[in-house]
Design a protein around this motif. Sequence first.
Motif, PDB file in Angstrom:
ATOM      1  N   THR A  73       0.810  -1.219   0.000  1.00 28.72           N
ATOM      2  CA  THR A  73       0.000   0.000   0.000  1.00 28.72           C
ATOM      3  C   THR A  73       0.846   1.272   0.000  1.00 28.72           C
ATOM      4  N   VAL A  74       2.155   1.117   0.074  1.00 30.81           N
ATOM      5  CA  VAL A  74       3.055   2.272   0.089  1.00 30.81           C
ATOM      6  C   VAL A  74       3.333   2.694  -1.353  1.00 30.81           C
ATOM      7  N   PRO A  75       3.203   3.990  -1.666  1.00 34.10           N
ATOM      8  CA  PRO A  75       3.530   4.439  -3.025  1.00 34.10           C
ATOM      9  C   PRO A  75       4.994   4.122  -3.357  1.00 34.10           C
ATOM     10  N   VAL A  76       5.254   3.793  -4.605  1.00 39.66           N
ATOM     11  CA  VAL A  76       6.605   3.400  -5.020  1.00 39.66           C
ATOM     12  C   VAL A  76       7.635   4.475  -4.662  1.00 39.66           C
ATOM     13  N   ASN A  77       7.266   5.734  -4.830  1.00 41.50           N
ATOM     14  CA  ASN A  77       8.224   6.804  -4.541  1.00 41.50           C
ATOM     15  C   ASN A  77       8.437   7.024  -3.039  1.00 41.50           C
ATOM     16  N   ALA A  78       7.697   6.305  -2.188  1.00 48.26           N
ATOM     17  CA  ALA A  78       7.861   6.432  -0.739  1.00 48.26           C
ATOM     18  C   ALA A  78       8.491   5.187  -0.110  1.00 48.26           C
ATOM     19  N   VAL A  79       8.892   4.225  -0.927  1.00 50.98           N
ATOM     20  CA  VAL A  79       9.439   2.966  -0.397  1.00 50.98           C
ATOM     21  C   VAL A  79      10.722   3.209   0.394  1.00 50.98           C
ATOM     22  N   VAL A  80      11.613   4.030  -0.115  1.00 53.56           N
ATOM     23  CA  VAL A  80      12.881   4.291   0.581  1.00 53.56           C
ATOM     24  C   VAL A  80      12.604   4.981   1.918  1.00 53.56           C
ATOM     25  N   ARG A  81      11.693   5.938   1.908  1.00 51.25           N
ATOM     26  CA  ARG A  81      11.334   6.641   3.145  1.00 51.25           C
ATOM     27  C   ARG A  81      10.699   5.673   4.139  1.00 51.25           C
ATOM     28  N   TYR A  82       9.834   4.784   3.656  1.00 50.40           N
ATOM     29  CA  TYR A  82       9.217   3.766   4.496  1.00 50.40           C
ATOM     30  C   TYR A  82      10.293   2.882   5.134  1.00 50.40           C
ATOM     31  N   GLU A  83      11.223   2.428   4.313  1.00 46.29           N
ATOM     32  CA  GLU A  83      12.268   1.540   4.815  1.00 46.29           C
ATOM     33  C   GLU A  83      13.095   2.227   5.894  1.00 46.29           C
ATOM     34  N   GLN A  84      13.485   3.465   5.667  1.00 43.80           N
ATOM     35  CA  GLN A  84      14.287   4.193   6.656  1.00 43.80           C
ATOM     36  C   GLN A  84      13.518   4.376   7.960  1.00 43.80           C
ATOM     37  N   ALA A  85      12.254   4.782   7.864  1.00 41.72           N
ATOM     38  CA  ALA A  85      11.439   4.992   9.058  1.00 41.72           C
ATOM     39  C   ALA A  85      11.176   3.669   9.779  1.00 41.72           C
ATOM     40  N   MET A  86      10.910   2.615   9.015  1.00 34.86           N
ATOM     41  CA  MET A  86      10.640   1.307   9.601  1.00 34.86           C
ATOM     42  C   MET A  86      11.858   0.772  10.338  1.00 34.86           C
ATOM     43  N   LEU A  87      13.037   0.921   9.725  1.00 32.04           N
ATOM     44  CA  LEU A  87      14.252   0.441  10.392  1.00 32.04           C
ATOM     45  C   LEU A  87      14.569   1.260  11.640  1.00 32.04           C
ATOM     46  N   ALA A  88      14.316   2.559  11.590  1.00 37.05           N
ATOM     47  CA  ALA A  88      14.512   3.394  12.781  1.00 37.05           C
ATOM     48  C   ALA A  88      13.574   2.952  13.897  1.00 37.05           C
ATOM     49  N   ALA A  89      12.331   2.663  13.544  1.00 37.94           N
ATOM     50  CA  ALA A  89      11.365   2.189  14.542  1.00 37.94           C
ATOM     51  C   ALA A  89      11.769   0.817  15.089  1.00 37.94           C
ATOM     52  N   MET A  90      12.269  -0.034  14.227  1.00 41.34           N
ATOM     53  CA  MET A  90      12.706  -1.360  14.678  1.00 41.34           C
ATOM     54  C   MET A  90      13.896  -1.233  15.633  1.00 41.34           C
ATOM     55  N   ARG A  91      14.832  -0.339  15.293  1.00 48.36           N
ATOM     56  CA  ARG A  91      15.997  -0.141  16.164  1.00 48.36           C
ATOM     57  C   ARG A  91      15.592   0.387  17.541  1.00 48.36           C
ATOM     58  N   SER A  92      14.644   1.295  17.567  1.00 43.92           N
ATOM     59  CA  SER A  92      14.286   1.914  18.848  1.00 43.92           C
ATOM     60  C   SER A  92      13.260   1.104  19.638  1.00 43.92           C
ATOM     61  N   ASP A  93      12.264   0.527  18.959  1.00 46.29           N
ATOM     62  CA  ASP A  93      11.180  -0.145  19.671  1.00 46.29           C
ATOM     63  C   ASP A  93      11.299  -1.662  19.726  1.00 46.29           C
ATOM     64  N   HIS A  94      12.031  -2.234  18.789  1.00 46.65           N
ATOM     65  CA  HIS A  94      12.099  -3.697  18.694  1.00 46.65           C
ATOM     66  C   HIS A  94      13.545  -4.176  18.527  1.00 46.65           C
ATOM     67  N   ALA A  95      14.439  -3.593  19.283  1.00 44.40           N
ATOM     68  CA  ALA A  95      15.851  -3.979  19.206  1.00 44.40           C
ATOM     69  C   ALA A  95      16.041  -5.451  19.557  1.00 44.40           C
ATOM     70  N   ASP A  96      15.166  -5.967  20.414  1.00 46.40           N
ATOM     71  CA  ASP A  96      15.250  -7.377  20.791  1.00 46.40           C
ATOM     72  C   ASP A  96      15.013  -8.293  19.589  1.00 46.40           C
ATOM     73  N   LEU A  97      14.098  -7.906  18.712  1.00 44.84           N
ATOM     74  CA  LEU A  97      13.859  -8.697  17.500  1.00 44.84           C
ATOM     75  C   LEU A  97      15.072  -8.683  16.582  1.00 44.84           C
ATOM     76  N   LEU A  98      15.655  -7.499  16.393  1.00 42.24           N
ATOM     77  CA  LEU A  98      16.847  -7.399  15.547  1.00 42.24           C
ATOM     78  C   LEU A  98      17.993  -8.225  16.128  1.00 42.24           C
ATOM     79  N   LYS A  99      18.146  -8.160  17.447  1.00 41.78           N
ATOM     80  CA  LYS A  99      19.205  -8.937  18.113  1.00 41.78           C
ATOM     81  C   LYS A  99      18.956 -10.439  17.939  1.00 41.78           C
ATOM     82  N   ASP A 100      17.716 -10.852  18.059  1.00 40.64           N
ATOM     83  CA  ASP A 100      17.363 -12.259  17.900  1.00 40.64           C
ATOM     84  C   ASP A 100      17.698 -12.745  16.485  1.00 40.64           C
ATOM     85  N   ILE A 101      17.362 -11.943  15.490  1.00 36.39           N
ATOM     86  CA  ILE A 101      17.667 -12.306  14.099  1.00 36.39           C
ATOM     87  C   ILE A 101      19.170 -12.367  13.881  1.00 36.39           C
ATOM     88  N   ARG A 102      19.893 -11.369  14.422  1.00 37.64           N
ATOM     89  CA  ARG A 102      21.345 -11.323  14.261  1.00 37.64           C
ATOM     90  C   ARG A 102      22.014 -12.518  14.940  1.00 37.64           C
TER      91      ARG A 102
END
Length: 127
Positions: A73-102
């Motif tokens: 549902t994300v416009p093609v021209n907003a995919v990069v912005r989505y990815e950056q915002a999503m990764l920032a949110a994952m780093r701040s709110d779900h660091a445990d998930l990233l650590k588990d994957i790593r």
Amino acid sequence: MKKVSGSIKLELAQYREMAAFAQFGSDLDASTQKLLNRGARLTELLKQAQFSPMPFEEQTVSIFAGTQGFLDTVPVNAVVRYEQAMLAAMRSDHADLLKDIRDKRDLSKETTEALKTALGAFSKTFA
């Protein structure tokens, strides 16, 4: 990573084939349009800034988001912005998930469900 990226090769191959075919036809059915739209978003998602390597766990989350339909549902021209915002949110709110994957280098059933929940919640807030 193999679990997550396994389907991306097939989806991108189908996208390229359909994109070439769609140039000749004007009436596309809903499934073909969906395939073309997802392929365009996955192509944007795979673009990475030069000299900016992305950690394994972040690559995994980004590709997972694309292949599981969170970008549909994300416009093609907003995919990069989505990815950056999503990764920032994952780093701040779900660091445990990233650590588990790593640490595990694998997506367990629990991690997959937690990741879907986190991405679903983020997608609702992304404007």
